[in-house]
Design an enzyme around this catalytic site. Sequence first.
Site, PDB file in Angstrom:
ATOM      1  N   SER A 105       1.171  -1.103   0.115  1.00 40.05           N
ATOM      2  CA  SER A 105      -0.305  -0.015  -0.143  1.00 40.05           C
ATOM      3  C   SER A 105       1.095   1.454   0.114  1.00 40.05           C
ATOM      4  O   SER A 105       2.064   1.252   0.852  1.00 40.05           O
ATOM      5  CB  SER A 105      -0.621   0.112   1.618  1.00 40.05           C
ATOM      6  OG  SER A 105      -1.884   1.347   1.487  1.00 40.05           O
TER       7      SER A 105
ATOM      8  N   ASP B 113       4.667  -7.352   3.854  1.00 43.23           N
ATOM      9  CA  ASP B 113       3.461  -7.054   4.458  1.00 43.23           C
ATOM     10  C   ASP B 113       2.501  -7.436   4.988  1.00 43.23           C
ATOM     11  O   ASP B 113       2.825  -8.858   5.029  1.00 43.23           O
ATOM     12  CB  ASP B 113       2.756  -6.124   3.280  1.00 43.23           C
ATOM     13  CG  ASP B 113       1.933  -5.092   3.526  1.00 43.23           C
ATOM     14  OD1 ASP B 113       2.364  -3.821   3.262  1.00 43.23           O
ATOM     15  OD2 ASP B 113       0.997  -4.953   4.755  1.00 43.23           O
TER      16      ASP B 113
ATOM     17  N   CYS C  90       8.758   0.745   4.741  1.00 42.99           N
ATOM     18  CA  CYS C  90       7.891   1.638   5.126  1.00 42.99           C
ATOM     19  C   CYS C  90       6.001   1.001   5.829  1.00 42.99           C
ATOM     20  O   CYS C  90       6.038   2.358   6.353  1.00 42.99           O
ATOM     21  CB  CYS C  90       6.833   1.877   3.737  1.00 42.99           C
ATOM     22  SG  CYS C  90       7.811   2.713   2.273  1.00 42.99           S
TER      23      CYS C  90
ATOM     24  N   SER D 193       9.116  10.261   8.907  1.00 45.48           N
ATOM     25  CA  SER D 193       8.228  11.589   9.082  1.00 45.48           C
ATOM     26  C   SER D 193       8.406  12.943   9.151  1.00 45.48           C
ATOM     27  O   SER D 193       9.449  13.007  10.235  1.00 45.48           O
ATOM     28  CB  SER D 193       7.104  11.094   9.639  1.00 45.48           C
ATOM     29  OG  SER D 193       5.652  11.833   9.444  1.00 45.48           O
TER      30      SER D 193
ATOM     31  N   TYR E  20       4.575   9.081  17.745  1.00 48.76           N
ATOM     32  CA  TYR E  20       4.636   8.937  16.940  1.00 48.76           C
ATOM     33  C   TYR E  20       5.843   9.778  16.481  1.00 48.76           C
ATOM     34  O   TYR E  20       6.645   8.983  16.321  1.00 48.76           O
ATOM     35  CB  TYR E  20       3.293   9.161  15.069  1.00 48.76           C
ATOM     36  CG  TYR E  20       3.550   9.065  14.468  1.00 48.76           C
ATOM     37  CD1 TYR E  20       4.001   7.611  13.326  1.00 48.76           C
ATOM     38  CD2 TYR E  20       3.554  10.222  13.370  1.00 48.76           C
ATOM     39  CE1 TYR E  20       3.766   7.132  12.527  1.00 48.76           C
ATOM     40  CE2 TYR E  20       4.048  10.308  12.374  1.00 48.76           C
ATOM     41  CZ  TYR E  20       3.834   9.336  11.212  1.00 48.76           C
ATOM     42  OH  TYR E  20       4.418   9.153  10.106  1.00 48.76           O
TER      43      TYR E  20
ATOM     44  N   PHE F 184       1.176  12.935   2.280  1.00 58.95           N
ATOM     45  CA  PHE F 184       1.055  12.214   1.162  1.00 58.95           C
ATOM     46  C   PHE F 184      -0.086  11.663   0.919  1.00 58.95           C
ATOM     47  O   PHE F 184      -1.105  10.933   1.773  1.00 58.95           O
ATOM     48  CB  PHE F 184       1.532  11.349   1.180  1.00 58.95           C
ATOM     49  CG  PHE F 184       3.030  11.481   0.310  1.00 58.95           C
ATOM     50  CD1 PHE F 184       3.694  11.938   1.323  1.00 58.95           C
ATOM     51  CD2 PHE F 184       3.450  11.248  -1.424  1.00 58.95           C
ATOM     52  CE1 PHE F 184       5.736  13.070   0.364  1.00 58.95           C
ATOM     53  CE2 PHE F 184       5.242  11.867  -1.215  1.00 58.95           C
ATOM     54  CZ  PHE F 184       5.589  12.945  -0.672  1.00 58.95           C
TER      55      PHE F 184
ATOM     56  N   THR G  59      -2.106   8.884   0.636  1.00 62.54           N
ATOM     57  CA  THR G  59      -1.638   7.419   0.592  1.00 62.54           C
ATOM     58  C   THR G  59      -2.760   6.687   1.049  1.00 62.54           C
ATOM     59  O   THR G  59      -4.098   7.344   2.290  1.00 62.54           O
ATOM     60  CB  THR G  59      -0.901   6.492   1.845  1.00 62.54           C
ATOM     61  OG1 THR G  59      -0.915   7.512   2.731  1.00 62.54           O
ATOM     62  CG2 THR G  59       0.162   7.091   0.323  1.00 62.54           C
TER      63      THR G  59
HETATM   64  N1  NAD Z   1       1.116   9.351   3.825  1.00 68.91           N
HETATM   65  C1  NAD Z   1       1.849  10.154   4.298  1.00 68.91           C
HETATM   66  O1  NAD Z   1       1.349  11.381   4.482  1.00 68.91           O
HETATM   67  C2  NAD Z   1       3.187  10.345   5.421  1.00 68.91           C
HETATM   68  C3  NAD Z   1       3.570  10.907   5.692  1.00 68.91           C
HETATM   69  C4  NAD Z   1       4.926  11.089   6.757  1.00 68.91           C
HETATM   70  C5  NAD Z   1       5.212   9.617   6.259  1.00 68.91           C
HETATM   71  N2  NAD Z   1       4.855   8.289   6.597  1.00 68.91           N
HETATM   72  C6  NAD Z   1       5.009   6.961   6.345  1.00 68.91           C
HETATM   73  O2  NAD Z   1       4.981   6.371   5.538  1.00 68.91           O
HETATM   74  C7  NAD Z   1       5.440   4.799   5.440  1.00 68.91           C
HETATM   75  C8  NAD Z   1       4.309   4.325   4.550  1.00 68.91           C
HETATM   76  O3  NAD Z   1       2.800   4.676   5.022  1.00 68.91           O
HETATM   77  P1  NAD Z   1       1.028   5.126   4.088  1.00 68.91           P
HETATM   78  O4  NAD Z   1       0.648   6.081   4.041  1.00 68.91           O
HETATM   79  O5  NAD Z   1       2.702   4.414   2.239  1.00 68.91           O
HETATM   80  O6  NAD Z   1       0.506   4.551   4.916  1.00 68.91           O
HETATM   81  P2  NAD Z   1       0.396   2.536   4.034  1.00 68.91           P
HETATM   82  O7  NAD Z   1      -1.464   1.641   5.151  1.00 68.91           O
HETATM   83  O8  NAD Z   1      -0.949   3.093   2.700  1.00 68.91           O
HETATM   84  O9  NAD Z   1       0.694   1.691   4.128  1.00 68.91           O
HETATM   85  C9  NAD Z   1       1.781   1.189   5.126  1.00 68.91           C
HETATM   86  C10 NAD Z   1       1.643  -0.164   5.488  1.00 68.91           C
HETATM   87  O10 NAD Z   1       1.764  -0.945   6.056  1.00 68.91           O
HETATM   88  C11 NAD Z   1       1.669  -2.425   6.372  1.00 68.91           C
HETATM   89  N3  NAD Z   1       1.380  -2.741   7.221  1.00 68.91           N
HETATM   90  C12 NAD Z   1       1.252  -2.573   8.563  1.00 68.91           C
HETATM   91  N4  NAD Z   1       1.298  -3.180   9.704  1.00 68.91           N
HETATM   92  C13 NAD Z   1       2.747  -4.023   9.171  1.00 68.91           C
HETATM   93  C14 NAD Z   1       3.256  -4.875  10.045  1.00 68.91           C
HETATM   94  N5  NAD Z   1       2.724  -5.041  11.566  1.00 68.91           N
HETATM   95  N6  NAD Z   1       3.832  -5.748   9.339  1.00 68.91           N
HETATM   96  C15 NAD Z   1       3.897  -5.679   7.715  1.00 68.91           C
HETATM   97  N7  NAD Z   1       3.173  -4.311   7.116  1.00 68.91           N
HETATM   98  C16 NAD Z   1       2.503  -3.597   7.809  1.00 68.91           C
HETATM   99  C17 NAD Z   1       0.115  -1.902   5.735  1.00 68.91           C
HETATM  100  O11 NAD Z   1      -0.749  -3.583   5.322  1.00 68.91           O
HETATM  101  C18 NAD Z   1       0.386  -1.016   5.020  1.00 68.91           C
HETATM  102  O12 NAD Z   1       0.005  -2.021   3.350  1.00 68.91           O
HETATM  103  C19 NAD Z   1       4.884   4.999   7.099  1.00 68.91           C
HETATM  104  O13 NAD Z   1       6.212   4.832   7.723  1.00 68.91           O
HETATM  105  C20 NAD Z   1       4.627   5.788   7.288  1.00 68.91           C
HETATM  106  O14 NAD Z   1       5.094   6.554   8.908  1.00 68.91           O
HETATM  107  C21 NAD Z   1       3.175   8.854   5.820  1.00 68.91           C
END
Ligand code: NAD
Length: 264
Positions: free
Chosen positions: A16, A37, A85, A154, A167, A200, A202
């Site tokens: 994801s 994942d 990620c 982040s 966080y 982002f 997502t």
């Molecule tokens: N999207 C944003 O705006 C944003 C901003 C800052 C940081 N981040 C960071 O980016 C990274 C990805 O975030 P995203 O927005 O793509 O999230 P997302 O929810 O789209 O993807 C996260 C993925 O991690 C998997 N996951 C969750 N728990 C898990 C576990 N215990 N073991 C293995 N996999 C697991 C989920 O199934 C999912 O597929 C994260 O570390 C998040 O903190 C995201």
Amino acid sequence: MKIDNTLAAVVTGGASGLGRASAKALADAGVKVAIFDISEEAGETFAAEIGGVFCKVNILDEESVEAGFARARATHGQERVVVHCAVVAGGGKTVSFDKTTGGFKRMATEQIAKTAEGVFTASYRVAAIAALGMATAEPLNADGERGCIVFTSSAASQDGQIGQVAYGGGKGAVNAMVLPMARDLMDLGIRVNAILPGTFATPPMLRVKEMNEAVYEGLGRAVPFPKRLGNPDEFASFVLELVRNTYFNGQCIRLDGGIRMPPK
Ligand SMILES: NC(=O)c1ccc[n+]([C@@H]2O[C@H](COP(=O)([O-])OP(=O)(O)OC[C@H]3O[C@@H](n4cnc5c(N)ncnc54)[C@H](O)[C@@H]3O)[C@@H](O)[C@H]2O)c1
């Protein structure tokens, strides 16, 4: 590091969002990608789409992560790239008003410990297991480069908002790990960097959009330029540059359209 079909990569959280976009970009460049994942169905389907392998992995569980790396290596050989990620995190205010008692309550210490485990400890686990494998692999180039680890931190690690003590603290610990880990691994030719995304588009953010379109639009407007959320492909493009550019090491770098998060 030259990005081509001789490379193998592991992308955690690859089913994801940012992980998925990174896995796709690496696969499009010819890299053999293993998706780690916990989400089995999405992971299997996507891995098949990009010609990669899916490994059901829970980043909180040492044995599960070890087994994932063993499976990925048996399929593709030693990974030279790890993009971490996946995240498990909680939130809450340090002290907040409790409507039910009419008094104040504090966030449980366990919430901090749980998030530290899912953000910081899991990042170390994934990186250290990867680095141990990379350590005995042949150098890839004249610099003696053996591997590249990309953490996903982040913007909240630097400007965490209300409710992001756990966080933001966990991601801040990831940032603080980057330089000492790059130094630990320098003689092995393994680079370590972290990307600090802003906001982002997502699935977690798209859920905000579903719940409240106005809030989501506001998130985009808060970005100095461009006035929108980041596209996961822009994150993936940056991941590829970090992998490609051997001189990039020991760095935590924001990718955020210039945003500095306000308190709330
Ligand atoms: N999207 C944003 O705006 C944003 C901003 C800052 C940081 N981040 C960071 O980016 C990274 C990805 O975030 P995203 O927005 O793509 O999230 P997302 O929810 O789209 O993807 C996260 C993925 O991690 C998997 N996951 C969750 N728990 C898990 C576990 N215990 N073991 C293995 N996999 C697991 C989920 O199934 C999912 O597929 C994260 O570390 C998040 O903190 C995201």
